[in-house]
Design an enzyme around this catalytic site. Structure first.
Site, mmCIF file in Angstrom:
data_model
loop_
_atom_site.group_PDB
_atom_site.id
_atom_site.type_symbol
_atom_site.label_atom_id
_atom_site.label_comp_id
_atom_site.label_asym_id
_atom_site.label_seq_id
_atom_site.Cartn_x
_atom_site.Cartn_y
_atom_site.Cartn_z
ATOM 1 N N HIS A 290 39.397 89.705 32.530
ATOM 2 C CA HIS A 290 40.763 90.262 32.483
ATOM 3 C C HIS A 290 40.741 91.754 32.835
ATOM 4 C CE1 HIS A 290 42.095 86.471 31.056
ATOM 5 N NE2 HIS A 290 41.560 86.575 29.857
ATOM 6 N N LEU B 130 58.171 101.084 44.999
ATOM 7 C CA LEU B 130 57.803 99.683 44.741
ATOM 8 C C LEU B 130 58.290 99.304 43.350
ATOM 9 C CD1 LEU B 130 55.986 97.079 45.461
ATOM 10 C CD2 LEU B 130 54.265 98.172 44.033
ATOM 11 N N ASP C 195 45.384 84.224 38.729
ATOM 12 C CA ASP C 195 44.551 83.277 37.964
ATOM 13 C C ASP C 195 43.088 83.366 38.385
ATOM 14 O OD1 ASP C 195 44.172 81.315 36.049
ATOM 15 O OD2 ASP C 195 44.413 79.684 37.496
HETATM 16 C C1 IPE Z 1 48.917 80.995 34.629
HETATM 17 O O1 IPE Z 1 47.554 80.786 34.509
HETATM 18 C C2 IPE Z 1 49.341 82.170 33.794
HETATM 19 C C3 IPE Z 1 48.905 83.472 34.254
HETATM 20 C C4 IPE Z 1 48.215 83.739 35.338
HETATM 21 C C5 IPE Z 1 49.319 84.561 33.423
HETATM 22 P P1 IPE Z 1 46.945 79.763 33.458
HETATM 23 O O2 IPE Z 1 45.463 79.833 33.599
HETATM 24 O O3 IPE Z 1 47.491 80.017 32.102
HETATM 25 O O4 IPE Z 1 47.510 78.367 33.982
HETATM 26 P P2 IPE Z 1 46.993 76.890 33.701
HETATM 27 O O5 IPE Z 1 46.826 76.749 32.225
HETATM 28 O O6 IPE Z 1 45.691 76.718 34.419
HETATM 29 O O7 IPE Z 1 48.055 76.019 34.284
HETATM 30 C C1 IPE Z 2 44.486 84.381 34.421
HETATM 31 O O1 IPE Z 2 43.135 84.102 34.374
HETATM 32 C C2 IPE Z 2 44.887 85.418 33.403
HETATM 33 C C3 IPE Z 2 45.693 84.890 32.297
HETATM 34 C C4 IPE Z 2 46.106 83.670 32.191
HETATM 35 C C5 IPE Z 2 46.029 85.831 31.253
HETATM 36 P P1 IPE Z 2 42.569 82.990 33.437
HETATM 37 O O2 IPE Z 2 42.166 83.603 32.139
HETATM 38 O O3 IPE Z 2 43.485 81.830 33.328
HETATM 39 O O4 IPE Z 2 41.262 82.565 34.226
HETATM 40 P P2 IPE Z 2 40.679 81.102 34.385
HETATM 41 O O5 IPE Z 2 41.750 80.251 35.003
HETATM 42 O O6 IPE Z 2 40.296 80.623 33.016
HETATM 43 O O7 IPE Z 2 39.501 81.300 35.280
HETATM 44 MG MG MG Z 3 43.720 80.133 34.413
#
Ligand code: IPE
Ligand code: IPE
Ligand code: MG
Length: 256
Positions: free
Chosen positions: A41, A135, A24
């Site tokens: 991303h 892995l 995240d």
């Molecule tokens: C969790 O992150 C999902 C992934 C890392 C793929 P999110 O950014 O979607 O989670 P929330 O919405 O903050 O809980």
């Molecule tokens: C996690 O990073 C990746 C996915 C959920 C696909 P985020 O896109 O949720 O990044 P933040 O939390 O908005 O910074």
């Molecule tokens: Mg996020």
């Protein structure tokens, strides 16, 4: 990192057999640089490449990463399609080197709802790396912990198989690996966000403020050393663990 500083009576200094990561913080990484979220991303894919290499070097045999959740469909359409494109591109670019490093790819998650182009990309990558065994890399894509429990229970019911902890574990999308020993979440949020709800019952949790694109081998080592300081008890007492009576408690948590 929200590192624990407590002194455990019996530190278990060991390498986790299965590391799971909620990757995240990509969006915030990009926003801090006035870049579009998808740039975060893209940088996240670079970070994953480094962490995979670090796991191979350290001898961690299983890595499961959360790449797209059941709930991420509710993001702006442009970001969702950017993530789908990135997955397909990353697979075609990364598979040859993953192949060389002995990485076997799996894609636990709901295939329905994914476009044929994405499904073909996942299936080709899984097939092309199926003979590797250094892995196991589970890229959880269109995955949700609730979806996983429901699909497993439904499958057992359809086959007339009694639902027990063991049969349900064996029907989940991660039945080919043991439960995660260590679950890391980057990006500072203190939640699971519907990741491995069933499998993380006894995982050690490590949360770090580090945004995923900045997570590197050194950050992984911090999490691994935090894990090594934890005392895993699986419901037992410290005294039982110290006496070496660990088999039965751990067997109950590790079905694969
Ligand atoms: C969790 O992150 C999902 C992934 C890392 C793929 P999110 O950014 O979607 O989670 P929330 O919405 O903050 O809980
Ligand atoms: C996690 O990073 C990746 C996915 C959920 C696909 P985020 O896109 O949720 O990044 P933040 O939390 O908005 O910074
Ligand atoms: Mg996020």
């Amino acid at each position: 990192m929200a590192a624990s500083t407590s002194l455990h009576p019996m530190p278990v200094a060991s390498l986790p057999r299965h590391v799971a990561i909620v990757m995240d913080g990509n969006g915030r990484w990009a926003q801090k640089r006035w870049l579009p979220r998808v740039a975060g991303h893209k940088q996240g894919v670079e970070a994953l490449r480094g962490v995979v290499r670090a796991c191979v070097e350290r001898g961690v045999p299983v890595l499961s990463v959360f790449a797209f959740s059941s709930e991420n469909w509710s993001r702006p359409a442009e970001e969702v399609s950017g993530l789908m494109d990135l997955l397909v591109m990353a697979l075609s670019r990364e598979v040859p080197s993953l192949e060389k490093s002995g990485v076997r790819l799996h894609f636990p998650g709901d295939r329905s709802g994914l476009s044929p182009r994405v499904v073909q990309g996942l299936e080709a990558a899984a097939r092309d790396t199926a003979h590797n065994d250094t892995l196991i890399l589970n890229v959880c894509f269109n995955y949700g912990g609730r979806w996983d429990v429901v699909q497993a229970a439904r499958r057992l019911a359809q086959q007339g198989i009694e639902i027990t902890e063991e049969t349900l574990s064996g029907a989940t999308a991660l039945a080919h690996v043991g439960d995660p020993d260590l679950l890391i979440r980057t990006g500072g949020e203190l939640r699971i966000s519907n990741f491995l709800l069933w499998q993380a019952a006894y995982s050690e949790l490590v949360f770090t403020d580090c945004l995923w694109p900045d997570f590197d081998a050194a950050e992984l080592d911090l999490a691994l050393s935090e894990f090594a300081r934890r005392e895993r008890r699986f419901g037992q007492t410290s005294e039982q663990r110290a006496g070496g009576d660990t088999e039965s408690a751990e067997a109950g948590q590790r079905h694969a």
